[in-house]
Design an enzyme around this catalytic site. Structure first.
Site, PDB file in Angstrom:
ATOM      1  N   ASN A 201      34.749  32.125  38.711  1.00 28.36           N
ATOM      2  CA  ASN A 201      35.337  31.774  37.421  1.00 28.36           C
ATOM      3  C   ASN A 201      36.851  31.722  37.609  1.00 28.36           C
ATOM      4  OD1 ASN A 201      36.227  31.598  34.793  1.00 28.36           O
ATOM      5  ND2 ASN A 201      35.629  33.688  34.229  1.00 28.36           N
ATOM      6  N   TRP A 202      37.382  30.524  37.676  1.00 23.24           N
ATOM      7  CA  TRP A 202      38.818  30.384  37.954  1.00 23.24           C
ATOM      8  C   TRP A 202      39.679  30.695  36.723  1.00 23.24           C
ATOM      9  CZ3 TRP A 202      39.330  25.114  41.032  1.00 23.24           C
ATOM     10  CH2 TRP A 202      38.549  25.201  42.189  1.00 23.24           C
ATOM     11  N   LYS A 203      39.038  30.803  35.585  1.00 28.82           N
ATOM     12  CA  LYS A 203      39.754  31.039  34.313  1.00 28.82           C
ATOM     13  C   LYS A 203      40.845  29.978  34.112  1.00 28.82           C
ATOM     14  CE  LYS A 203      38.721  35.871  34.908  1.00 28.82           C
ATOM     15  NZ  LYS A 203      38.826  37.208  34.358  1.00 28.82           N
TER      16      LYS A 203
ATOM     17  N   HIS B 262      31.481  34.586  27.985  1.00 26.94           N
ATOM     18  CA  HIS B 262      32.339  35.472  28.786  1.00 26.94           C
ATOM     19  C   HIS B 262      33.069  36.419  27.825  1.00 26.94           C
ATOM     20  CE1 HIS B 262      35.577  36.870  31.355  1.00 26.94           C
ATOM     21  NE2 HIS B 262      34.835  36.504  32.380  1.00 26.94           N
TER      22      HIS B 262
ATOM     23  N   GLU C 219      36.003  37.343  27.657  1.00 31.38           N
ATOM     24  CA  GLU C 219      37.309  36.850  27.190  1.00 31.38           C
ATOM     25  C   GLU C 219      37.123  35.858  26.038  1.00 31.38           C
ATOM     26  OE1 GLU C 219      38.803  35.646  31.011  1.00 31.38           O
ATOM     27  OE2 GLU C 219      38.862  37.746  31.621  1.00 31.38           O
TER      28      GLU C 219
ATOM     29  N   GLU D 113      28.597  42.035  33.014  1.00 31.42           N
ATOM     30  CA  GLU D 113      30.020  42.235  33.283  1.00 31.42           C
ATOM     31  C   GLU D 113      30.596  43.303  32.348  1.00 31.42           C
ATOM     32  OE1 GLU D 113      31.924  38.628  35.313  1.00 31.42           O
ATOM     33  OE2 GLU D 113      32.148  38.397  33.161  1.00 31.42           O
TER      34      GLU D 113
ATOM     35  N   GLY E 271      38.914  42.192  35.953  1.00 30.10           N
ATOM     36  CA  GLY E 271      40.334  42.010  36.237  1.00 30.10           C
ATOM     37  C   GLY E 271      41.130  43.294  36.345  1.00 30.10           C
TER      38      GLY E 271
ATOM     39  N   SER F  22      35.688  42.856  38.986  1.00 30.70           N
ATOM     40  CA  SER F  22      36.437  43.322  40.165  1.00 30.70           C
ATOM     41  C   SER F  22      35.605  43.318  41.449  1.00 30.70           C
ATOM     42  CB  SER F  22      37.037  44.710  39.904  1.00 30.70           C
ATOM     43  OG  SER F  22      37.973  44.627  38.839  1.00 30.70           O
TER      44      SER F  22
ATOM     45  N   GLY G 232      36.039  36.605  39.337  1.00 26.83           N
ATOM     46  CA  GLY G 232      37.268  36.005  38.816  1.00 26.83           C
ATOM     47  C   GLY G 232      38.330  35.939  39.899  1.00 26.83           C
ATOM     48  N   GLY G 233      39.170  36.979  39.944  1.00 29.32           N
ATOM     49  CA  GLY G 233      40.331  37.007  40.842  1.00 29.32           C
ATOM     50  C   GLY G 233      40.045  36.603  42.285  1.00 29.32           C
TER      51      GLY G 233
HETATM   52  C1  PEP Z   1      35.298  37.408  35.482  1.00 34.37           C
HETATM   53  O1  PEP Z   1      36.233  36.721  35.139  1.00 34.37           O
HETATM   54  O2  PEP Z   1      34.161  37.175  35.066  1.00 34.37           O
HETATM   55  C2  PEP Z   1      35.547  38.504  36.408  1.00 34.37           C
HETATM   56  C3  PEP Z   1      34.549  39.261  36.758  1.00 34.37           C
HETATM   57  O3  PEP Z   1      36.852  38.675  36.856  1.00 34.37           O
HETATM   58  P1  PEP Z   1      37.342  39.636  38.060  1.00 34.37           P
HETATM   59  O4  PEP Z   1      36.419  39.353  39.225  1.00 34.37           O
HETATM   60  O5  PEP Z   1      38.724  39.240  38.313  1.00 34.37           O
HETATM   61  O6  PEP Z   1      37.173  41.034  37.586  1.00 34.37           O
END
Ligand code: PEP
Length: 252
Positions: free
Chosen positions: A9-11, A97, A99, A169, A175, A215, A236-237
């Site tokens: 997920n590049w956000k 998600h 967010e 999640e 994050g 994470s 994500g990251g």
């Molecule tokens: C996400 O955006 O779904 C996520 C899990 O981010 P991260 O891996 O950065 O925690």
């Protein structure tokens, strides 16, 4: 046997030229790896470019979106429809998600509409569920997750639910660099599978893929992947750097 699925997920990161570089560089490192579904979910505006790169270099990755509206078209300023995603060969879409729930007021009912719409357009929904830190501290993780799964899958029929991917999640892990322990994530994944058995049946429940997200990194992915009910990761990251994303795919 459920196939592993790693989704990035590049956000709201990367421009189309950066997206193109990331996809090519990642592919160079994971070419030849079999047995894992690799999904990249760029921002909408990068989707046409990523599509071109995937086709031009015959890259075996799935193209995903980070959200969609449930309607096919209409007066919904700023939204993107499933038909538009299909036009670019998008096959997966992240729905609900945290967010989106937190910053854009997405409710379980909206999540459910989107899941139903995605399925009816032959898109694979990656439906996100997870508790906040307060809900966890108050001992409500299980109630929250069970309710989100039930509401998100309301009226989703047994013959199509196998295509849904559920991403567990925990919000406090997203994050923050503080992942859940693999054992805690497994406990929730196993609970989700129990709920799926109740709603559908055991065979159906066994076929549905459950990801962990929050994470995930090259250092901890193997712990999650070794859990019996965890079939992949939503990342994500670590998905916006070719080296770390490729390592995650390789370890999965
Ligand atoms: C996400 O955006 O779904 C996520 C899990 O981010 P991260 O891996 O950065 O925690």
């Amino acid at each position: 046997m459920r196939k592993k699925i790693i989704a990035g997920n590049w956000k709201m990161n990367l421009t189309p030229d950066q997206a193109s570089t990331l996809v090519r560089e990642t592919w160079e490192e994971i070419q030849g790896i079999d047995g894992v579904d690799v999904v990249v979910c760029p921002p909408f505006i990068c989707i046409p470019t990523v599509r071109e790169i995937l086709d031009e270099y015959s890259i075996n990755m799935h193209l995903g979106a980070q959200n969609m509206h449930w309607e096919e078209s209409g007066a919904y300023t700023g939204e993107i429809s499933p038909v538009m995603l299909k036009f670019y060969g998008v096959s997966h879409v992240i729905i609900g998600h945290s967010e989106r729930r937190q910053y854009f007021g997405e409710t379980d009912q909206a999540v459910n509409r989107k899941v139903l719409s995605a399925l009816s357009h032959d898109l694979t929904p990656i439906m996100c569920v997870g508790e906040s830190l307060k809900e966890r501290d108050d001992g409500h993780t299980k109630d929250v997750v069970v309710a989100q799964v039930k509401r998100g899958l309301f009226e989703v029929m047994k013959d199509v639910v196998r295509r849904v991917v559920i991403a567990y999640e925990p919000i406090w892990a997203i994050g923050t660099g503080k992942a859940a322990s693999a054992e805690d994530a497994q406990e929730v994944a196993s609970l989700i599978r129990e709920v799926l058995s109740e709603i559908y049946d055991e065979d159906t429940s066994r076929e549905i893929r459950i990801q962990y997200g929050g994470s995930v990194s090259p250092e901890n992915i193997s712990d999650f992947m070794s859990m019996p009910d965890i079939d992949g990761a939503l990342v994500g990251g670590a998905s916006i750097k070719s080296e770390s994303y490729a390592t995650l795919v390789r370890l999965a």
